[in-house]
Each structure stands twice: as structure tokens, then as C-alpha cells.
Design an enzyme around this catalytic site. Sequence first.
Site, short mmCIF file in Angstrom:
data_model
loop_
_atom_site.label_atom_id
_atom_site.label_comp_id
_atom_site.label_asym_id
_atom_site.label_seq_id
_atom_site.Cartn_x
_atom_site.Cartn_y
_atom_site.Cartn_z
N ASP A 287 0.86 -1.17 0.00
CA ASP A 287 0.00 0.00 0.00
C ASP A 287 0.91 1.23 0.00
OD1 ASP A 287 -2.18 1.65 -0.07
OD2 ASP A 287 -3.20 0.78 1.65
N TYR A 288 0.32 2.36 -0.09
CA TYR A 288 0.98 3.65 -0.28
C TYR A 288 2.05 3.90 0.79
CZ TYR A 288 0.55 8.53 -1.99
OH TYR A 288 0.74 9.77 -2.54
#
Length: 766
Positions: A287-288
Site C-alpha cells: 500500500d501507499y
Amino acid sequence: MLTVAIVAVAASPMAAAAEPPRQFNEPADMNRYVADLISRMTLQEKIGQLNLLSSSWDITGPTLREGYQEDVKAGNVGAIFNAHTAAYTRSLQKLAVEETRLGIPLLFGYDVIHGYKTLFPISLGEAASWDLAAIENAARVAAVEASAAGVHWTFAPMVDIARDPRWGRISEGAGEDPYFGSEVARARVKGFQGDDLAAVDTVIATAKHYTAYGQAQAGRDYHTTDMSLRELWDTYLPPFRAASEAGVATYMTAFNELNGVPATASRYLLHDILKTRWRFHGFIVSDYTSVNELVPHGFARNEKHAAELAINAGLDMDMQGASFLSSLAPLVKEGRVSIDRIDDAVRRILEMKYRLGLFADPYRYSDEDREAAAIYNTEHLEAARDMARKSIVLLKNERDLLPLGNGASSLAVIGPLADSEADMIGSWSAAGERKDRPVTLLEGIKARVGDTVSVHYEKGASYRLGDTDRSGFDAALAAAGRADVIIAAMGESAEMSGEAASRTSLGLPGAQQELLEELRKLGKPIVLVLMNGRPLSVGWADENVHAILETWFAGTEGGHAIADVLFGDYNPSGKLPVTFPRNVGQVPIYYNMKNTGRPYGVGGEAEQKYRSRYLDTPNTPLYPFGYGLSYTEFAYSDMTLDRKAMGEGDRITVTVRVSNAGEADGEEVVQLYTRDLVGSVTRPVRELKGFEKIFLKKGESRQVAFELTPEDLAFHRQDMSYGAEAGAFRVFAGGNSVDLLEASFRLTEDVALSDAPAAPDREERQ
Ligand code: BGC
């Protein structure tokens, strides 16, 4: 097998170096092509493929790397997200294809969660339709629009089981139940990916956030999760498993730690379960910046260490943090990361590019003509309206106030959400336009009633947290005073749910509750139209207003869809995919709980004191899982089982008669639950095992049949092996998880289905 003509890429250095593929989905060709390409790549080019950067269009996280176009030209980027439109993706693709040594095309990712331009209801709302074909079709429409705008890859579906309405991301999934969540996950993957990734109107999907993100402690986003492995396997993993069975192309790791190990660097989750046990052949993206976040988690000493832990755990692509880019080359040289692991990650990513047909034509998705034809086309808007109608749940309808008939000659439409375009499309609405396009409730009502009914609109109050301003009350009460029926559109702003949007209270925010109470004093019929991304505790409204419609955030065509339901052009058929608590103190509350050793309500009055309960609130929810009313009545009868016992290889057919006993045609979601009375570990009081949405004309009745096999009764037993245990079972059928007909059967022998799930390896013993 689809054969696609090669579109010239002769000018690209890649075309000069390697024969482009003639066929998609030809495993032998693909393996040869990708292996050849990898053999010609430098280490730095390989690492570039593992790097995913955001364009500057949308920012969906805390940091942004500048100069991503320079990175692309330098061969340092394998994929870009938040870039879309045919023209823009084409221009970026040109940089990769024409200005890098090997001309490897970029992969374009985007959060196309519940639509690209044509927005469908938020995911939780779609789930409330319990209509798998419609859910699949919604994902299909999203793929058709996004793929024409250059998007190859959606970061959806979000398949996190969520049982805590404080957590804002409950809006992005399919609710609280593992069986239901698995069915919805399959439908969404199928809708996005279609049958053939080489088809130009399909996109690759992502099952996220792997895993257990939905159980963030105290409902606070990004917070710790800690749970037994049994809970993980029986409740949180099934939808991820279902996505893998449906052929999902990618997984995204979760931000949270699970039992002390951050998911992004969990070898147990990534390598052992996903890649080994489930034989997942696609790639895993972080994820980011979740690789970099291993440092503040206190799991990695620095970013280089974080990159080492993540790639060795099995992560293939680094989203936005660029720690792979900066650290993998030295880590390989130091012997801390093997070149085989790098090659494996690169191969997984290049294979997806191949399957999408990007080596044959890197621009095939960036098609301005197709983009113009697909976006907001009539068929898509109609599908969005239909999905929105199906997602609406009728929570209360006293004295059949709804549907609004011809009796009312004037309506008051009151509330901060009555005419809010931006809110109608909800959070994570991708490229959706927040102005002009979304149809508000007020617009929908006006379009429906034309000049026949006068409509008085007032906003009345704000929904902003902590905003107690009452200055709009007088105008709202005056408008309401002129009307026969009051429609109050209240709830949350779109941004109050979704990522980083946790709440500690579940009431109507701002001054809405007060306004509703003032409106009630007028003594007129009130319809509360709720818009929200999480279960709200609306106990006062349940006792005091006449009708309540849960409409979630209904999407581009939301106003029309809600009007369809208000005026009876569509008979509501949605059912809650998640429990609505009476108050936040009951959380977590979900239908498939355990019985406890002191279940409340068993025994006489005097025995209740030392039972599992609260002093101030009943144990029961405000509205249970599976609940939703209709403008007609459905009656259940004649529940029968074709046999009372089964063993391995057998099946039991459960039939129930459902009759439309009311005054309107309508749809009903017939639900089947079981209870395993005694187990080597305690078992939930109910478990959903099947459902079917049926349409019955007024007066019509139908027998609905479900089949149960020993496989349906399996769980992770005391030794963590997976199987069903002999013993007595109950089976239930009905229109929600509480009001149910009941019968019994026996499983005559234990049925083993698989060995114990791989235990976490030494480093991760939990
Ligand atoms: C979210 C993901 C999303 C990603 C890219 C993250 O902050 O957790 O769900 O896909 O951003 O926008």
C-alpha cells in the site's frame, strides 16, 4: 484463444530487440518472451519495474515524489497510478516506450472502486443489494470506462471483513460476513477482469488490503490488529481466498501489523500463504508507502532494512515509497536479497503486462474514441441507477407511509444532504465529477413529481462534526410547515467515511439530530433518507420518525434512484450487509457471534443478573445483518430437509416456501444459516451459508432450495486442520439473520478437507 493483430511498435527500442508477442494468453509464448526480456535487463532496469509512482493528478497519501516523468525516462518506473484519460496515459506511455532502452510499457493503476466516471453506490451500498449479477456488472461497467481512459489496473475490490463501524473504511467493502464477502469478492473480480485479460475492456483487479486491516483496534485507521490464527483463517482470509480462486491478478498489502508483524513484511502472509499455499501467480503490491512505514512501526531500522524485509517476505512492487528503487541494488550486491527473488518479482509484473497485451500494443488502452463512447453512456447510467435502487434498504415503514402516493400535494425536502452533488458519489469516487453530473435527491424528486407536487427545500443544518449552528432551523421548519410530508436527507458527508475517517460516535453529526427532533414536533409524517458510509446509530429516529431509507452514497444517478423508491417505481429489496448497533458501546457487534457460557435470556428472571449483557442497552442490535423491509410482505413456511443426516460425499437439500403475501410485486433475499451446536472449538450462533434473491409477483409463492454439503460446515478445528466435525446442527431460513424458520440435522462423521494451515515460520511464530 484470442489472437490480436500486432500494432506497430517498430520505432521502439524494445521492438528492435525482441520479437513482440503474436498471441495473448499463450503460456509458452509468454514464458519465453518474459524470460528473454529478463535475461536482457540490467539490475537497475529490473528494480525499475518494481517501482510504482503516483502521477501528480490525484494524491491519495501523505508524500509525493517529484519528477516522476524523469523517473519514467530513466527506466526507474514499472507502473504509474493516479494517471488517467486516454490522452494523458498515452503521453506517459510514450516516454516509457520511446525513451527507455528496452521500451517496456508502463502499467497504469487507479482506484476505480465503485465506478470510474459513472459512479455506482459505494461498495458497502452495492453489497446491500445482495445481487451478485448486478455487483459484477457494476465492476464491468467501471472496467469498460476506465480501460478506455488508459487504466489497466484497478486497486479494487477491497475485500476486508469489517465489523467495526467506527472504522471509516467499512464503506469500501462488503460488510461483516466471510461467506457473503467471499461471494461479493468473486463477483467483483469477475466483473473487473472478465474472462479474458487480453480483451481491451478488462482491467486487472487487486484484492486489498491483505490482511486483517478491518480489525484495526478501536476502529482507528492504520491501527494494530491482533487476533488468533483461527479468527484470521475463518473470518478474515476467506474473501482473499475467494479472490484468488476467481483469478485475481494482484494483491495489495495492508498498512496494519498483524500479531506483531506488519502485513507488508509478513513472510507468513505473502510467501507462505499467498504464494505457496494458494499458488498465487500474480504480483503483490504494497500500500501507499507501507514499505517505508515499517520504520515507524518499529519493525525495520531504516528504509533500506524495510526494503530488504519486504522483498524477502514476498512483496513484488513498492507503491510510492521508492525504497526498492533506492535500496535493492546495494542489497543485492551485499547478498542480502537474491537476484532470483528480484527476477521472480519482475517476471510476475512483466507477465501481467504481457497478459494485458501491452507488449503487442502499449497504447491499446489509451483510446480516445472508445473513451468518448464509453464514459457516461446511457447504458452505464441506467446500470448505475438500477444498482442504486437495488442497494437501498428500507429500515422502517410505519403505517405504510412509503411509497408516497398521490395523497401528498406538497413535500418538504430538508437537510444538508438533500441537494449535495459532491456527497452523492461518496468517497473513493475516482475520476467522478463532483459537480453537475451527480443527481441530488432534490433533483431526483423534482424530476419525478414535475409540477404535480410543490417541493420546498431547505438545508436547515450542517453535518459538519461539532457544528451546532441552528440558524437554518427556522427556514427549515417553515418549509416543513407548508408540506404534507417531510423528507429529511441526513447522514454524513462523503469524506466522513473511507480512508483516515474513523469516528468515535455513530450518531447524526452536526446539528442534524436536533433539527430532526424539531421537525418531529410539527407532527407531520417524516421520511428519513440516510446517506452515510457506515452503520449509524439512529435509535431516536427509529422510534420517532415514520419511515427510514438507508441509501448509502448512491452514486451519479442517486437522486433518481432514491426517488424511484420513494414513489414506488421500485420496490426496495436491499438487505443490510452489516449490523447496525444501537450505540457505539455495543461495538463490535455482528450476527455470527459466539454464545458465551452465560447467554442472556436463558433461564428465569432471577437468573439474568450474572449473564452476558449490558445494564443500559439490550444485547440486540438496532437492525440486524440481513435485514431490510419491502413494500410487500414475504411469508416463510414449509421448511423441509430431504434427509436428516449426512456423511462424507452426501448433501442435504433444504427447501423453504416463500410467499408474497402483500399488495405489491417485489424481490426478497432468502437467506440460509446454520449453527454447529458443539465443536472442538466453540462455534458461532449463526453462519450464513447461502442466499438467493428472488422476484415474486403479488400473491405468488415459490419453493427455494439450498444444498448443504459437509464442506459448507468446515472450519479450523482445535488442531487448526480444516474440516467439519460430526454432530448436531441447526439450519435456519428466512429474510434476515433473526426471524428464521428452523430445522435440525446431523453430520454422521468428521470430514477432513485439508491439513493444518502452514504455521508461521520461525521468525513469525505468533
Ligand atoms: C489506500 C489504498 C489505495 C492507495 C492508492 C492508499 O492510501 O489505502 O486503498 O489503493 O492509497 O491510492
